[in-house]
Motif scaffolding. Structure first.
Motif, short mmCIF file in Angstrom:
data_model
loop_
_atom_site.label_atom_id
_atom_site.label_comp_id
_atom_site.label_asym_id
_atom_site.label_seq_id
_atom_site.Cartn_x
_atom_site.Cartn_y
_atom_site.Cartn_z
N ASP A 1 0.93 -1.07 0.05
CA ASP A 1 0.02 -0.05 -0.06
C ASP A 1 0.99 1.30 -0.08
O ASP A 1 1.70 1.43 0.70
CB ASP A 1 -0.92 0.04 1.39
N CYS B 1 0.37 4.10 0.73
CA CYS B 1 0.04 5.01 1.92
C CYS B 1 0.77 4.62 3.41
O CYS B 1 0.67 5.21 4.19
CB CYS B 1 -1.51 5.28 2.14
N GLU B 2 1.02 3.36 3.06
CA GLU B 2 1.63 2.81 4.48
C GLU B 2 3.26 2.70 4.18
O GLU B 2 3.75 2.95 5.38
CB GLU B 2 1.30 1.26 4.59
N SER C 1 6.11 11.89 3.77
CA SER C 1 5.07 11.94 4.62
C SER C 1 5.01 13.21 5.19
O SER C 1 3.89 13.60 6.18
CB SER C 1 5.70 11.01 6.05
N CYS D 1 -4.27 9.37 0.32
CA CYS D 1 -3.83 8.61 1.44
C CYS D 1 -4.57 8.86 2.70
O CYS D 1 -4.96 10.42 2.99
CB CYS D 1 -2.33 8.92 2.05
N PRO D 2 -5.38 8.11 3.57
CA PRO D 2 -6.17 8.40 4.68
C PRO D 2 -5.46 9.06 5.63
O PRO D 2 -4.33 9.04 5.91
CB PRO D 2 -6.75 6.93 5.27
N ASP E 1 -3.74 9.85 9.12
CA ASP E 1 -2.97 9.11 9.92
C ASP E 1 -2.70 7.82 9.58
O ASP E 1 -2.20 6.78 10.41
CB ASP E 1 -4.09 8.88 11.30
N SER E 2 -2.76 7.62 8.11
CA SER E 2 -1.89 6.54 7.64
C SER E 2 -0.47 6.61 7.77
O SER E 2 0.13 7.86 8.09
CB SER E 2 -2.17 6.09 6.15
#
Length: 608
Positions: free
Chosen positions: A10, A12-13, A583, A594-595, A597-598
């Protein structure tokens, strides 16, 4: 791009894993490298091109100008570069000459006690030895250079500072966990000394004394994290004042040799190391001349091993294997290309430009447009900035307006006469690699010292154009970034990053990405019909922008190399240049949806 991606991750991770996760499947670190990444791949290709340029035949007329001594009469810088390369590649000649060139030079310098048990310190002259070594572009104990006075930049003046050590950082001497590297360093010194004829028993004691001395130097050096504020270090003084501060050192004698002329006591000096100098001269006072000479000469000899036969290169390789994990030396041709590029880069550059650089591309409209968009993007970012005061913003805008665009190459590279003047005093002969290198080193030092008194432009002065509120806001935001990068654990060595040492480059990465994306957005608005997608990759043009940014930093390093850079490298490892920068990017989070707080879109971001 696609084959390096790990599309199961992912973005976003962990965007580094998403962009570079499969890179290691296709690339391993070559045995002759300490690391391997995108830049190394480009460098490999460039080295082949440069080798071909340097291997091209030299005109018969230029060969005719070679005489029976060490020198040639050509004024063409590119020809000198080819002779230099040829001398480096002449391994048979290096083997024949063995250590003779170095021994001859050491005798001229007053000898190296470690290979001369009966060395007499009667004629020991610290200032002369330090200055003579500086003439070969070696800064030992004290770093000296000529540069613009940061308070009044219209003049170039003498500058002095603490110098570097024989290992990558202070920790190698002061931290017991680095003992294997210190042992390898000792073995390296001993190997070189014994090749030169040092008797083993006496040499072991000399090396131990040398290491003890260098450990004392490491102990008095101010760590880099305490040297970030140049205004706190800066002291405008003079040669006469230095003589009063430190009468035990003959500053007039020292600077006169380096500058090649008698110096005036009123000659200004910018000093960045007063505390270090007080402690240094106390150490010197309590150290025998034999040990001091052994250390000074060793720091010079170490780098001259590059210019000798294979015995010395093997000793260096054994040391590098422990220090960096490098398994073997690079191919000879690649080593020689690197020698020419680092010592005669402009001359080699002229060969490259003539053959591969389209002169029209220097003034290419699209390149100029791109650079101007980047400038405009910076202006927009400055306008939108909420934490800088208006006064500080006004000065920043003036600095942007004074920026000069440097694209392609300087014009003198294509002017044979002008380029020749840059290397007018460099001698090169295809049979004398050692002497060629010394000639270049003397040339580099001479050029450096000739800058003294030169006028500089009126806009480079160090002055406090930031208001106090802006300074406070900057430090608060910089601290956020320091804390952020301090929290990252470097893979494989299980050690935290140093966010303080790397803060300058981390700030640059974050700001540069923001500026580049804004410029790209401006281009997209002016080109609404542009198709910026790529076949086989299901990403938008904006998403590809960030993917391309990340893949620049795909790569890996040997564990010992990572350790060697921990406390000295100003750049973060590639993985954190990606994760740390992205980030913090609102643009990235929006483009990849990206959500909040991901991992790649924390609610608390650092921004400057």
């Amino acid at each position: 791009m696609k084959k390096y991606m790990n599309e199961s991750m992912d973005p976003c991770e962990d965007f580094y894993e998403f962009a570079c996760g499969n890179w290691k499947k296709y690339h391993s670190i070559p045995a002759d490298r300490t690391s391997y990444d995108t830049f190394e791949m480009l460098r490999e290709n460039l080295d082949v091109v440069l080798r071909n340029l340097l291997s091209e035949p030299i005109d018969e007329e230029e060969n005719y100008l070679l005489n029976s001594t060490l020198y040639n009469k050509t004024t063409k810088a590119a020809v000198k570069a080819k002779f230099f390369y040829k001398s480096c590649m002449n391994e048979e000649r290096l083997k024949q000459r063995a250590e003779k060139p170095l021994i001859k030079l050491l005798n001229e310098l007053g000898g190296w006690p470690i290979i001369q048990p009966d060395w007499d310190d009667t004629n020991f002259d610290l200032e002369k030895l330090m200055a003579d070594l500086k003439l070969f572009n070696n800064d030992i104990l004290i770093t000296e250079w000529i540069g613009p006075d940061i308070i009044n930049s219209k003049n170039y003046i003498i500058q002095i500072d603490q110098t570097t050590l024989g290992l990558p950082g202070r920790s190698y001497f002061l931290d017991a966990s680095y003992s294997k590297y210190l042992d390898a360093y000792k073995a390296f010194i001993l190997s070189v000394a014994t090749i030169l004829g040092a008797p083993m028993t006496e040499a072991v004691q000399d090396v131990n004394d040398l290491i003890t001395f260098e450990t004392k130097l490491a102990n008095i050096m101010i760590p880099s994290e305490n040297r970030r504020n140049v205004t706190d270090l800066y002291l405008k003084t003079s040669i006469g004042a230095l003589r009063n501060y430190f009468p035990q050192f003959d500053w007039v004698h020292y600077f006169s040799i380096i500058l090649g002329k008698e110096v005036d006591l009123e000659e200004p000096v910018a000093c960045y190391c007063m505390d270090y100098l007080y402690k240094l001269f106390d150490i010197l006072k309590h150290t025998p001349p034999r040990t001091i000479t052994n250390y000074l000469v060793w720091r010079f000899v170490r780098h001259r091993t590059n210019n000798l036969d294979n015995r010395f290169l093997m000793a260096k390789q054994r040391f590098y294997y422990v220090l960096f994990g490098r398994e073997q030396s690079p191919p000879r041709w690649q080593f020689c290309v690197s020698q020419v590029n680092s010592n005669m880069g402009m001359a080699l550059g002229s060969l490259f430009v003539k053959k591969y650089f389209d002169e029209n591309s220097k003034n290419d409209a699209s390149t100029l447009e791109m650079t101007k968009r980047l400038q405009e993007a910076f202006r927009q970012i400055l306008k939108e900035n909420k934490w800088l005061g208006d006064h500080t913003k006004d000065y920043a805008r003036k600095k942007i307006d004074k920026m000069n665009l440097k694209i392609g190459y300087p014009d003198f590279l294509l002017n044979i006469d002008e380029l020749g003047k840059k290397y007018y005093d460099v001698d090169a002969h295809p049979d004398y690699f050692f002497e060629n290198t010394l000639s270049i080193l003397r040339h580099l030092t001479k050029i450096e010292q000739m800058k003294i008194g030169r006028l500089f432009d009126q806009y480079g002065n160090l002055q406090q154009w930031w208001k106090e509120e802006s300074i406070y806001n900057f430090h608060q935001r910089a601290k956020c970034m320091i804390d952020q990068y301090n929290s990252y654990i470097i893979p494989d060595v299980d050690t935290y990053m140093d966010g303080f040492i790397t803060q300058g480059e981390n700030i640059a990465d974050n700001g540069g990405l923001k500026q580049a994306f804004k410029a790209y957005e401006m281009w997209l608005r002016n080109n609404p019909g542009a198709d910026e997608t790529l076949p086989g990759i299901n990403l938008t043009g904006r998403q590809l922008f960030f993917l391309n940014f990340a893949q620049v930093w795909c790569g890996k390093q040997r564990i010992d190399t990572v350790k060697s850079r921990l406390k000295v490298a100003v750049h973060s490892p590639g993985i954190f240049r990606v994760i740390g920068t992205l980030s913090n990017s609102e643009d990235f989070a929006r483009v990849y949806n990206c959500p909040l707080d991901s991992a790649m879109n924390p609610s608390e971001k650092c921004s400057l």
